[in-house]
Design a protein around this motif. Sequence first.
Motif, short mmCIF file in Angstrom:
data_model
loop_
_atom_site.label_atom_id
_atom_site.label_comp_id
_atom_site.label_asym_id
_atom_site.label_seq_id
_atom_site.Cartn_x
_atom_site.Cartn_y
_atom_site.Cartn_z
N TRP A 128 -6.71 45.20 -6.08
CA TRP A 128 -7.40 45.03 -4.79
C TRP A 128 -8.25 46.26 -4.48
N LEU A 129 -7.70 47.45 -4.72
CA LEU A 129 -8.46 48.68 -4.51
C LEU A 129 -9.66 48.75 -5.45
N PHE A 130 -9.47 48.30 -6.69
CA PHE A 130 -10.58 48.28 -7.64
C PHE A 130 -11.72 47.41 -7.11
N SER A 131 -11.38 46.23 -6.56
CA SER A 131 -12.42 45.35 -6.02
C SER A 131 -13.17 46.04 -4.88
N MET A 132 -12.44 46.79 -4.06
CA MET A 132 -13.07 47.50 -2.95
C MET A 132 -13.90 48.68 -3.44
N SER A 133 -13.51 49.27 -4.56
CA SER A 133 -14.24 50.44 -5.08
C SER A 133 -15.64 50.07 -5.56
N LEU A 134 -15.92 48.78 -5.72
CA LEU A 134 -17.25 48.33 -6.11
C LEU A 134 -18.21 48.28 -4.93
N LEU A 135 -17.67 48.41 -3.73
CA LEU A 135 -18.51 48.34 -2.51
C LEU A 135 -19.63 49.37 -2.47
N PRO A 136 -19.39 50.65 -2.80
CA PRO A 136 -20.50 51.61 -2.72
C PRO A 136 -21.71 51.23 -3.58
N ILE A 137 -21.47 50.68 -4.77
CA ILE A 137 -22.57 50.27 -5.64
C ILE A 137 -23.33 49.11 -5.00
N ALA A 138 -22.57 48.10 -4.57
CA ALA A 138 -23.20 46.92 -3.96
C ALA A 138 -23.91 47.29 -2.66
N THR A 139 -23.30 48.17 -1.87
CA THR A 139 -23.91 48.60 -0.60
C THR A 139 -25.21 49.36 -0.86
N GLY A 140 -25.18 50.26 -1.83
CA GLY A 140 -26.37 51.04 -2.17
C GLY A 140 -27.52 50.17 -2.64
N TRP A 141 -27.20 49.19 -3.50
CA TRP A 141 -28.25 48.33 -4.05
C TRP A 141 -28.83 47.42 -2.98
N VAL A 142 -27.95 46.77 -2.19
CA VAL A 142 -28.45 45.87 -1.17
C VAL A 142 -29.15 46.65 -0.05
N GLY A 143 -28.72 47.89 0.19
CA GLY A 143 -29.37 48.72 1.19
C GLY A 143 -30.77 49.15 0.78
N LYS A 144 -30.98 49.28 -0.53
CA LYS A 144 -32.29 49.67 -1.04
C LYS A 144 -33.24 48.48 -1.16
N PHE A 145 -32.66 47.30 -1.46
CA PHE A 145 -33.49 46.09 -1.63
C PHE A 145 -32.89 44.93 -0.83
N PRO A 146 -32.91 45.01 0.50
CA PRO A 146 -32.25 43.99 1.32
C PRO A 146 -32.92 42.62 1.30
N ASN A 147 -34.17 42.58 0.90
CA ASN A 147 -34.89 41.30 0.91
C ASN A 147 -35.00 40.66 -0.47
N PHE A 148 -34.14 41.11 -1.38
CA PHE A 148 -34.13 40.55 -2.73
C PHE A 148 -32.80 39.85 -2.99
N ARG A 149 -32.85 38.76 -3.75
CA ARG A 149 -31.65 37.94 -3.96
C ARG A 149 -30.57 38.64 -4.78
N ASN A 150 -30.94 39.26 -5.89
CA ASN A 150 -29.92 39.80 -6.80
C ASN A 150 -28.99 40.81 -6.13
N PRO A 151 -29.51 41.79 -5.38
CA PRO A 151 -28.60 42.71 -4.70
C PRO A 151 -27.70 42.01 -3.68
N GLU A 152 -28.27 41.01 -2.98
CA GLU A 152 -27.47 40.26 -2.00
C GLU A 152 -26.38 39.45 -2.70
N TYR A 153 -26.71 38.87 -3.83
CA TYR A 153 -25.70 38.12 -4.59
C TYR A 153 -24.61 39.05 -5.10
N LEU A 154 -24.99 40.24 -5.56
CA LEU A 154 -23.97 41.19 -6.03
C LEU A 154 -23.04 41.56 -4.88
N TYR A 155 -23.60 41.87 -3.73
CA TYR A 155 -22.77 42.25 -2.58
C TYR A 155 -21.81 41.11 -2.23
N PHE A 156 -22.33 39.89 -2.25
CA PHE A 156 -21.50 38.74 -1.91
C PHE A 156 -20.43 38.50 -2.98
N LEU A 157 -20.78 38.73 -4.24
CA LEU A 157 -19.78 38.60 -5.32
C LEU A 157 -18.65 39.62 -5.14
#
Length: 196
Positions: free
Chosen positions: A81-110
């Motif tokens: 469970w902690l491992f799944s949460m540890s992926l948040l900084p990567i997903a947050t960084g990517w979606v924060g840099k490209f919020p209007n693109f599908r791939n970062p949003e899909y990663l965050y949602f995954l």
Amino acid sequence: MNKSRVEAYTDAVVAIIITIMILEFKVPNSAKWKGITQQFPYFFAYIISFIFIGVAWYNHHYMFALAIRISKKVYWVNNFWLFSMSLLPIATGWVGKFPNFRNPEYLYFLVFIFWSLTYLWLSNSIRTTAEHIHSKVDRSISNMPPFKFLNSIFFPISIIITIIGIYIYPIFGLCFTLLELVILAFLTTNDSDQIN
């Protein structure tokens, strides 16, 4: 297994995850307001991830406070469970840099789905520990709103809605995740604030 040691370890990992996310903020190269407002997309993603972690930690604390014993299985599922949460900084960084693109949003949602499934696994692992079956622990965890939501038809329906929403309008992913988190933040069990 010593419950307090597992809780302390979990708290430390969660604190590190939040620290990594806040360090993603960059000092602007300009003294003008534009320098800071350019970071708004990341700030928005950071707020959602911070709420995400806050809701997760609150419910985790509740389950662990109820638990009589932490089995070896619960310990390892907690790590997953902690491992799944540890992926948040990567997903947050990517979606924060490209919020209007599908791939970062899909990663965050995954990451959100992955975390949700590991949270459900952790909840069930605590419930089905020998000392907890058919006890107050089992009943209390079963009555938690996140547990009910993840076991309901609404969870897969929300996944489908979000996948389609991201395809049509990418920022929908973050907005819908925020909505779910706010609802889960306010919907707590009656005794959740009475547990030590």
